[in-house]
Design an enzyme around this catalytic site. Structure first.
Site: not given
Ligand code: HSE
Length: 445
Positions: A129, A133, A13, A202
């Site tokens: 989250v 998006i 990131v 999330k």
């Molecule tokens: N490991 C998460 C996923 C991504 O598979 O969506 C990071 O939140």
């Protein structure tokens, strides 16, 4: 004069963030006013995918969060510590913070947002989250005039990838997980994803924003996808469903002006979803979030929930929003903590004070799918039906299609029932001599 970013972490990131900030052409002109001032890394000599002045790199992350020149700290190192302590230190030094760290926010949100409010700084979490998006800002701003009653979604790409492949190939969970790991779609330690904890973090964050109160993470019911088998996916398909790992938060009852206490369901579990449902066709690593509110109705947000570019898009948009505010309140961008004395931006700050009341899962009203393996003796289906009926569990369908390992396979779908009643009935059924085993119990939307 540029606004100065101190970046903590130059992994996936962090690299995506640098790529956007170093290439502002054809993007919003505000990006040209943002400078990468310092980057905290573990190994400064490691070859990097982005070209950065080596003088910007430091292994001393504390020096970044305490540096008076830094305006905004971007935390993308992940994990609980030292991320939490660095965020708190940055706040204490008057820095605004942008973080992609859902685990820290879901667990320590109260501590972090209270510190931020006292210091007069913002903590922005769009990237925490569903990656690329935009969902945090819509919930805080565009959708916040609505009375939200449900927010539900597919917020974990790893499990959605595994379930999609199970659906398409008819494979079993363990084989597809192993393949996903070999291909880099699943972590070597897949626990947080496949056991639902990532999705629970999330939905706790989304529920807090949608319903305007704090959520205690241990109260979020969480069940992962390890027990979903190829047989369940095939039965679900015949019955008109797909199986998805859903993260769901719902207000329990209609709005009552005399009782404004929020009673919420907040839960993560594999769910049989009708094929016509808007989330049913969200496949592979994609995420989607469906918000239902009054008067807006249904709004669905879809996109990539992880990865360098999508997550960096969210990170940099948060940085840009903070810069836009700083530009309106100060001509000296490096002096940012002075707004501790003024009102925080009402749509940017987190000002929740109370905890929402979460309804225990035993009180949930839902439909169930159950797969039984039974000895093939007369009267089994009758006994099942009677026992469920004795506990007010009404059955919608009972299907016996074939044999598995010389046992009769019976699949039951209930009407909407009380989960506590259903569990009591199931415990009694389990004790019947004719019942060999109950390989699957799943909720149905
Ligand atoms: N490991 C998460 C996923 C991504 O598979 O969506 C990071 O939140």
């Amino acid at each position: 004069m540029a606004f100065k970013v101190g970046l903590l972490g130059l992994g996936t990131v962090g690299t995506g963030t640098v790529e956007i900030l170093l290439n502002p052409e054809q993007r919003h002109p505000l990006l040209q006013e943002i400078a990468i001032y310092k980057v905290g890394v573990r190994s400064p000599d490691k070859p990097r995918a982005v070209k950065l002045d080596p003088d910007l790199l430091t292994t001393d992350l504390e020096s970044i969060v305490t540096d008076p020149t830094v305006d905004i700290v971007v935390e993308v190192i992940g994990g609980l510590e030292p991320a939490r302590s660095l965020i708190l230190q940055a706040i204490a030094h008057g820095k605004h913070v942008v973080t992609a760290n859902k685990a820290v926010i879901a667990r320590y949100g109260e501590e972090i947002f209270e510190a931020a409010n006292q210091a007069g700084v913002y903590v922005s979490i769009e990237a925490a989250v569903a990656g690329g998006i935009p969902v945090i800002q819509p919930l805080k701003q565009s959708l916040s005039v609505n009375r939200i009653h449900t927010i539900m979604g597919i917020v974990n790409g790893t499990t959605n990838y595994i379930l999609t492949r199970m659906q398409q190939e008819g494979g079993d969970f363990a084989d597809i997980l192993a393949d996903a790991q070999a291909l880099g779609y699943a972590e070597a330690d897949p626990t947080a994803d496949v056991d639902g904890y990532d999705a629970a973090d999330k939905i706790a964050i989304l529920a807090s924003l949608a319903f305007g109160g704090r959520i205690k993470l241990p109260e979020v019911y969480c069940e992962g996808i390890r027990s979903v088998s190829a047989a369940d996916i095939a039965y679900a398909d015949r019955l008109g469903f797909v199986i998805k790992l859903l993260a769901i938060a719902r207000r329990e009852s209609a709005y009552n002006p005399n009782d404004t206490t929020d009673h919420l369901q907040v839960r993560v579990h594999p769910t049989l979803l009708p094929k016509a449902h808007p989330l049913a066709s969200v496949n592979d690593v994609y995420n989607a979030i469906l918000v239902e509110g009054d008067p807006v109705g249904q709004v669905m947000l879809f996109g990539r929930g992880a990865g360098s570019g999508p997550t960096a898009s969210a990170v940099v948009s948060d940085v840009q929003n903070i810069v836009a505010i700083l530009k309106t309140c100060s001509t000296a961008p490096s002096v940012v903590s002075t707004n501790a004395d003024s009102e925080p931006h009402a749509l940017m700050a987190c000002t929740h004070q109370h905890y929402c009341t979460i309804t225990p899962i035993e009180q949930l009203e839902t439909r169930f799918y159950v797969r039984f393996l039974t000895h093939d003796s007369p009267g089994v289906i009758g006994k099942l039906g009677t026992c469920f009926g004795d506990h007010e569990v009404s059955l919608e369908s009972v299907v016996q299609i074939g044999m598995r390992d010389q046992l009769a396979e019976i699949v039951v779908v209930t009407h909407t029932v009380n989960e506590g009643n259903f569990r009591t009935a199931l415990a009694e059924v389990k004790a019947f001599p004719s019942i060999h085993s109950i390989p699957s119990v799943l909720r149905v939307w």
